[in-house]
Design an enzyme around this catalytic site. Structure first.
Site, PDB file in Angstrom:
ATOM      1  N   CYS A  95       0.812  -1.222   0.000  1.00 52.71           N
ATOM      2  CA  CYS A  95       0.000   0.000   0.000  1.00 52.71           C
ATOM      3  C   CYS A  95       0.853   1.284   0.000  1.00 52.71           C
ATOM      4  O   CYS A  95       1.435   1.607  -1.025  1.00 52.71           O
ATOM      5  CB  CYS A  95      -0.981  -0.044   1.162  1.00 52.71           C
ATOM      6  N   ARG A 128     -12.655   6.218  -1.082  1.00 54.33           N
ATOM      7  CA  ARG A 128     -11.672   5.198  -0.739  1.00 54.33           C
ATOM      8  C   ARG A 128     -12.117   3.825  -1.255  1.00 54.33           C
ATOM      9  O   ARG A 128     -13.312   3.539  -1.348  1.00 54.33           O
ATOM     10  CB  ARG A 128     -11.473   5.127   0.782  1.00 54.33           C
ATOM     11  N   HIS A 190      -3.439  -5.734   2.626  1.00 52.36           N
ATOM     12  CA  HIS A 190      -3.077  -5.851   4.039  1.00 52.36           C
ATOM     13  C   HIS A 190      -3.728  -7.128   4.565  1.00 52.36           C
ATOM     14  O   HIS A 190      -4.276  -7.920   3.804  1.00 52.36           O
ATOM     15  CB  HIS A 190      -3.654  -4.674   4.829  1.00 52.36           C
TER      16      HIS A 190
HETATM   17  N1  GLN Z   1      -2.056   7.009   1.700  1.00 57.74           N
HETATM   18  C1  GLN Z   1      -2.282   5.922   0.877  1.00 57.74           C
HETATM   19  C2  GLN Z   1      -3.718   5.798   0.345  1.00 57.74           C
HETATM   20  O1  GLN Z   1      -4.706   5.949   1.060  1.00 57.74           O
HETATM   21  C3  GLN Z   1      -1.772   4.649   1.551  1.00 57.74           C
HETATM   22  C4  GLN Z   1      -2.687   4.045   2.573  1.00 57.74           C
HETATM   23  C5  GLN Z   1      -2.220   2.708   3.091  1.00 57.74           C
HETATM   24  O2  GLN Z   1      -1.009   2.406   3.179  1.00 57.74           O
HETATM   25  N2  GLN Z   1      -3.157   1.888   3.532  1.00 57.74           N
HETATM   26  O3  GLN Z   1      -3.859   5.561  -0.826  1.00 57.74           O
END
Ligand code: GLN
Length: 241
Positions: A95, A128, A190
């Protein structure tokens, strides 16, 4: 022959979202269960990293703020990290740690230079991408399962780690999840990812052993993955309908 693997865990204090540290535990245990000795070296932002002394490197995910600190710091060692990747060094980045390896990424409306080590870019959107992900990789038959939570979308010319069967992956548009280039894997997954996906863990370990020991690399003995398989199959059954 005694075998030994040194794992570099980069910035565990800054990049450890959603249990990413569990990836290190999976790598460590699956080596120890095969009587292969393992050392975990943790690096913080003030440390200089000797990539030539590492057999496997892990970068977890982090929020925008932490991601930027890490990107600034690693840009001081860009040449060494490039040399590591190009010489088949084994690297897994998740990520936020994945995004910084590309050409650029965006934080709100600001575009930030990435390390430019891999051929992709990342753009931010307000909505998101969150939830369970199931992908099919070309590396082995088992599905890979994980959890994603990212605001950004990544577009790559590399091969993906896998094709999305459920969830969003890199951008929710082209059905690709992650990248694979030489022995480097970038992914949005993750979970932590590796305990749930032993075949992926063993792929990384096999590549590390082959790079270090060449012809003399040991074959990884099979382990009893009944519990891991049951957990993964439960997700596959429930999300791939
Ligand atoms: N800031 C990044 C995003 O939201 C990474 C987030 C993360 O590592 N989960 O795309």
């Amino acid at each position: 022959m005694n075998y030994h693997i040194t794992i570099g865990h980069l910035y565990p204090d800054l990049l450890n979202l959603y249990g990413d540290k569990g990836n290190i535990a999976a790598l460590q245990k699956r080596l120890e269960w095969r009587n292969i000795s393992v050392e975990i070296k943790e690096f913080c932002v003030n440390d200089t990293i000797d990539f030539s002394a590492l057999d496997l490197v892990f970068l977890g995910g982090g929020s925008d703020r932490e991601q930027q600190i890490v990107c600034n710091k690693l840009s001081e060692q860009k040449a060494e990290l490039k040399e590591y990747i190009e010489s088949d060094g084994v690297l897994m980045a998740v990520c936020g740690g994945y995004q910084i390896l590309g050409k650029y990424y965006q934080v709100q409306n600001e575009t930030v230079d990435g390390l430019g080590l891999l051929d992709f870019y990342t753009e931010n959107k307000s909505e998101r991408l969150m939830g369970k992900v199931v992908i099919q990789s070309g590396l082995f038959d088992d599905y890979i399962v994980g959890f994603e939570n990212h605001g950004s979308r990544t577009y790559t010319n590399h091969l993906p780690l896998g094709m999305v069967k459920h969830g969003n992956g890199n951008n929710g548009e082209d059905h690709m999840e992650g990248v694979i280039y030489k022995n480097t894997i970038g992914t949005y997954l993750h979970g932590p990812l590796l305990p749930a996906n032993p075949k992926l863990t063993d792929w990384l370990l096999t590549k590390s052993l082959e790079r270090k020991y060449g012809q003399d690399a040991p074959k990884l003995t099979p382990l009893d993955d009944t519990d891991e398989d049951a957990a993964r199959n439960y997700i596959v059954k429930n999300y791939l309908k």
